[in-house]
Motif scaffolding. Structure first.
Motif, PDB file in Angstrom:
ATOM      1  N   ASP A 277       7.000   7.965  -3.475  1.00  0.00           N
ATOM      2  CA  ASP A 277       5.619   7.540  -3.698  1.00  0.00           C
ATOM      3  C   ASP A 277       5.493   6.050  -3.352  1.00  0.00           C
ATOM      4  N   LEU A 278       4.320   5.491  -3.565  1.00  0.00           N
ATOM      5  CA  LEU A 278       4.076   4.106  -3.180  1.00  0.00           C
ATOM      6  C   LEU A 278       4.812   3.092  -4.051  1.00  0.00           C
ATOM      7  N   LYS A 279       5.386   3.545  -5.166  1.00  0.00           N
ATOM      8  CA  LYS A 279       6.204   2.664  -6.007  1.00  0.00           C
ATOM      9  C   LYS A 279       7.684   2.774  -5.638  1.00  0.00           C
ATOM     10  N   GLN A 280       7.949   3.494  -4.527  1.00  0.00           N
ATOM     11  CA  GLN A 280       9.313   3.730  -4.053  1.00  0.00           C
ATOM     12  C   GLN A 280      10.124   4.553  -5.041  1.00  0.00           C
ATOM     13  N   GLU A 281       9.447   5.476  -5.700  1.00  0.00           N
ATOM     14  CA  GLU A 281      10.108   6.388  -6.621  1.00  0.00           C
ATOM     15  C   GLU A 281      10.030   7.801  -6.056  1.00  0.00           C
ATOM     16  N   GLU A 282      11.104   8.574  -6.302  1.00  0.00           N
ATOM     17  CA  GLU A 282      11.140   9.930  -5.765  1.00  0.00           C
ATOM     18  C   GLU A 282      10.180  10.835  -6.523  1.00  0.00           C
ATOM     19  N   ARG A 283       9.456  11.636  -5.764  1.00  0.00           N
ATOM     20  CA  ARG A 283       8.560  12.612  -6.376  1.00  0.00           C
ATOM     21  C   ARG A 283       9.359  13.852  -6.763  1.00  0.00           C
ATOM     22  N   PRO A 284       8.930  14.564  -7.822  1.00  0.00           N
ATOM     23  CA  PRO A 284       9.620  15.794  -8.204  1.00  0.00           C
ATOM     24  C   PRO A 284       9.513  16.824  -7.085  1.00  0.00           C
ATOM     25  N   VAL A 285      10.543  17.627  -6.937  1.00  0.00           N
ATOM     26  CA  VAL A 285      10.576  18.623  -5.864  1.00  0.00           C
ATOM     27  C   VAL A 285      10.863  20.018  -6.410  1.00  0.00           C
ATOM     28  N   ASP A 286      10.550  21.013  -5.591  1.00  0.00           N
ATOM     29  CA  ASP A 286      10.876  22.395  -5.914  1.00  0.00           C
ATOM     30  C   ASP A 286      12.331  22.663  -5.547  1.00  0.00           C
ATOM     31  N   ALA A 287      12.777  23.885  -5.788  1.00  0.00           N
ATOM     32  CA  ALA A 287      14.163  24.261  -5.486  1.00  0.00           C
ATOM     33  C   ALA A 287      14.440  24.126  -3.993  1.00  0.00           C
ATOM     34  N   PRO A 288      15.681  23.805  -3.630  1.00  0.00           N
ATOM     35  CA  PRO A 288      16.049  23.717  -2.213  1.00  0.00           C
ATOM     36  C   PRO A 288      15.877  25.070  -1.512  1.00  0.00           C
ATOM     37  N   ILE A 289      15.742  25.012  -0.196  1.00  0.00           N
ATOM     38  CA  ILE A 289      15.576  26.229   0.602  1.00  0.00           C
ATOM     39  C   ILE A 289      16.809  26.461   1.476  1.00  0.00           C
ATOM     40  N   ILE A 290      16.924  27.668   1.993  1.00  0.00           N
ATOM     41  CA  ILE A 290      18.046  27.948   2.897  1.00  0.00           C
ATOM     42  C   ILE A 290      17.791  27.279   4.237  1.00  0.00           C
ATOM     43  N   ASN A 291      18.857  26.962   4.903  1.00  0.00           N
ATOM     44  CA  ASN A 291      18.805  26.258   6.179  1.00  0.00           C
ATOM     45  C   ASN A 291      18.522  27.250   7.304  1.00  0.00           C
ATOM     46  N   GLU A 292      17.418  27.042   8.015  1.00  0.00           N
ATOM     47  CA  GLU A 292      17.046  27.910   9.142  1.00  0.00           C
ATOM     48  C   GLU A 292      17.321  27.233  10.492  1.00  0.00           C
ATOM     49  N   SER A 293      18.370  26.439  10.559  1.00  0.00           N
ATOM     50  CA  SER A 293      18.637  25.680  11.783  1.00  0.00           C
ATOM     51  C   SER A 293      19.041  26.543  12.967  1.00  0.00           C
ATOM     52  N   GLY A 294      19.477  27.740  12.758  1.00  0.00           N
ATOM     53  CA  GLY A 294      19.888  28.606  13.873  1.00  0.00           C
ATOM     54  C   GLY A 294      18.739  29.409  14.447  1.00  0.00           C
ATOM     55  N   ASN A 295      17.548  28.836  14.461  1.00  0.00           N
ATOM     56  CA  ASN A 295      16.351  29.595  14.846  1.00  0.00           C
ATOM     57  C   ASN A 295      15.967  29.459  16.314  1.00  0.00           C
ATOM     58  N   GLY A 296      16.751  28.725  17.094  1.00  0.00           N
ATOM     59  CA  GLY A 296      16.462  28.564  18.518  1.00  0.00           C
ATOM     60  C   GLY A 296      15.622  27.336  18.838  1.00  0.00           C
ATOM     61  N   LEU A 297      15.112  26.641  17.821  1.00  0.00           N
ATOM     62  CA  LEU A 297      14.353  25.407  18.051  1.00  0.00           C
ATOM     63  C   LEU A 297      15.323  24.230  18.018  1.00  0.00           C
ATOM     64  N   SER A 298      15.110  23.286  18.929  1.00  0.00           N
ATOM     65  CA  SER A 298      16.026  22.164  19.072  1.00  0.00           C
ATOM     66  C   SER A 298      15.404  20.862  18.565  1.00  0.00           C
ATOM     67  N   ASN A 299      16.260  19.955  18.122  1.00  0.00           N
ATOM     68  CA  ASN A 299      15.841  18.635  17.666  1.00  0.00           C
ATOM     69  C   ASN A 299      15.525  17.746  18.873  1.00  0.00           C
ATOM     70  N   SER A 300      14.460  18.085  19.570  1.00  0.00           N
ATOM     71  CA  SER A 300      14.047  17.319  20.735  1.00  0.00           C
ATOM     72  C   SER A 300      12.894  16.391  20.361  1.00  0.00           C
ATOM     73  N   PHE A 301      12.579  15.452  21.250  1.00  0.00           N
ATOM     74  CA  PHE A 301      11.552  14.461  20.967  1.00  0.00           C
ATOM     75  C   PHE A 301      10.241  15.134  20.543  1.00  0.00           C
ATOM     76  N   GLY A 302       9.652  14.614  19.447  1.00  0.00           N
ATOM     77  CA  GLY A 302       8.358  15.109  18.997  1.00  0.00           C
ATOM     78  C   GLY A 302       8.400  16.320  18.100  1.00  0.00           C
ATOM     79  N   THR A 303       9.581  16.768  17.731  1.00  0.00           N
ATOM     80  CA  THR A 303       9.673  17.905  16.802  1.00  0.00           C
ATOM     81  C   THR A 303       9.773  17.392  15.373  1.00  0.00           C
ATOM     82  N   ILE A 304       9.437  18.274  14.440  1.00  0.00           N
ATOM     83  CA  ILE A 304       9.545  17.976  13.012  1.00  0.00           C
ATOM     84  C   ILE A 304      10.617  18.889  12.431  1.00  0.00           C
TER      85      ILE A 304
END
Length: 194
Positions: free
Chosen positions: A85-112
Motif C-alpha cells: 500500500d502507499l505506506k509501504q506495508e504489505e496488503r493481506p492476501v488470499d491463499a497461494p495458487i498453483i504455478n501455471e508456467s507450463g502453459n505455452g506463454l513466454s516471458n516476452s516483452f509486454g507480458t504480465i
C-alpha cells in the motif's frame, strides 16, 4: 425500519455479487490499470492460465490493487507491483495458487506474469511486467518458471517509461530497486465484455 433493513440487504448482496463477478465466461478479459504515469490495458488469457487469471481478477474486483505501489523496477528486466500500500506495508492476501508456467506463454516483452518466491506455488497478488525478452523466466525440464497470464495491449509507452525511472535502496523495507519517486497503481478495473 424495514425499508432501511431491505436497503442494507440489497447493498450487501450487490457488493457480494461484485466480489464474485470476474467474467468467468470471458476467455480474454481486459483490465485497465490507471497509474500515476498513465494508463495500461492488459488482455488476460484464461485459455492458457485459468487459475492465474481468476486469481488476478478476484484481486482486481475486490479493489486490492487500488492505491498500491510498483515497488520493484529493474530496467530491461521487470516492473513489479501488487503487494504494497502507499505506506509501504504489505496488503493481506488470499491463499497461494498453483504455478501455471507450463502453459505455452513466454516471458516476452509486454507480458504480465505472477511474482513468487523460491516456492514455485507461492504466487498470491504480486505481478510483474516483462520489459525485456525474459525467456530465462520460462519453465524448463530442470526448473519451474514464472506464470505468464496476459499481455499489454495499450500503454506500452507507459510501461517503458516506468521501467526507466530512477531507483535506489529502500531503507524501511531494506529492498533494492525501489523507485525513488513513487509509481502508484491508482485503480485497477475489469473492463466490460466486448
Amino acid at each position: 425500519m424495514i425499508r432501511l433493513f431491505n436497503a442494507f440487504i440489497l447493498l450487501c448482496l450487490s457488493q457480494s455479487a461484485l466480489a464474485v463477478d470476474i467474467q468467468p465466461n470471458t476467455l480474454y478479459p481486459k483490465v485497465q490499470l490507471d497509474t500515476s504515469m498513465g494508463k495500461i490495458v492488459v488482455e488476460l488469457d484464461r485459455t492458457r492460465a485459468p487459475i492465474t487469471v481468476d486469481n488476478f481478477l478476484t484481486y482486481v474486483v475486490k479493489g486490492h490493487y487500488d492505491k498500491t505501489l510498483f515497488h520493484r523496477v529493474i530496467a530491461e528486466f521487470v516492473v513489479q507491483g501488487g503487494g504494497l500500500d502507499l505506506k509501504q506495508e504489505e496488503r493481506p492476501v488470499d491463499a497461494p495458487i498453483i504455478n501455471e508456467s507450463g502453459n505455452g506463454l513466454s516471458n516476452s516483452f509486454g507480458t504480465i506474469a505472477m511474482a513468487r518466491d523460491q516456492n514455485p506455488h507461492s504466487a498470491t497478488s504480486q505481478f510483474y511486467f516483462n520489459v525485456a525478452e525474459n525467456q530465462r523466466l520460462d519453465p524448463s525440464s530442470r526448473r519451474w518458471g514464472y506464470a505468464v497470464f496476459g499481455e499489454v495491449i495499450e500503454g506500452e509507452e507507459v510501461l517503458t517509461a516506468m521501467s526507466n525511472v530512477e531507483t535506489g535502496h529502500n531503507a524501511k523495507l531494506k529492498w533494492p530497486d525501489f523507485p525513488i519517486k513513487e509509481i502508484i497503481l491508482e485503480k485497477a478495473t475489469l473492463l466490460p465484455r466486448d
